[in-house]
Design an enzyme around this catalytic site. Sequence first.
Site, short mmCIF file in Angstrom:
data_model
loop_
_atom_site.label_atom_id
_atom_site.label_comp_id
_atom_site.label_asym_id
_atom_site.label_seq_id
_atom_site.Cartn_x
_atom_site.Cartn_y
_atom_site.Cartn_z
CG ASP A 23 50.64 61.43 14.29
OD1 ASP A 23 50.23 62.49 14.80
OD2 ASP A 23 50.35 61.08 13.12
N GLY A 24 49.52 58.30 15.92
CA GLY A 24 48.24 57.59 15.77
C GLY A 24 47.56 57.32 17.09
#
Length: 129
Positions: A23-24
């Site tokens: 996600d990051g």
Amino acid sequence: MDIINKNIDPKTLPSLTCAFVGDGVYELLVREYLVKHDGRRVGDLNRIKVDMVCAKAQSEAAHKLMPYLTEEEIAVYKRGRNVNVNSVPKNAALKDYHAATGFEALFGYLYLCERKERIRELFDIVTSE
């Protein structure tokens, strides 16, 4: 500075852990892409970024990548897609959320395997017309 712990074996990590990292990774790639390709104000960039990282957009990106993935990458995606989640955001369809989780798991897995070049290749496919 080496930020990846060499004692981590991404193959043994839970899919949601890989998705947490992915996600990051994906959001940072999107931010970098927007800054390089769009000269808008930060508020506008943030709105575009939100549209690019939402579950529906990531689900579409995952489907776009399928023909380009290796067997190993497909397996990582499917493990992430099939994981049981406790909640789904109210603005996301369940199937999109599952596909997005698989997509994020793939990006996290590749990052933790230090395959940054492959991440760039896949991201270029996602952002190509």
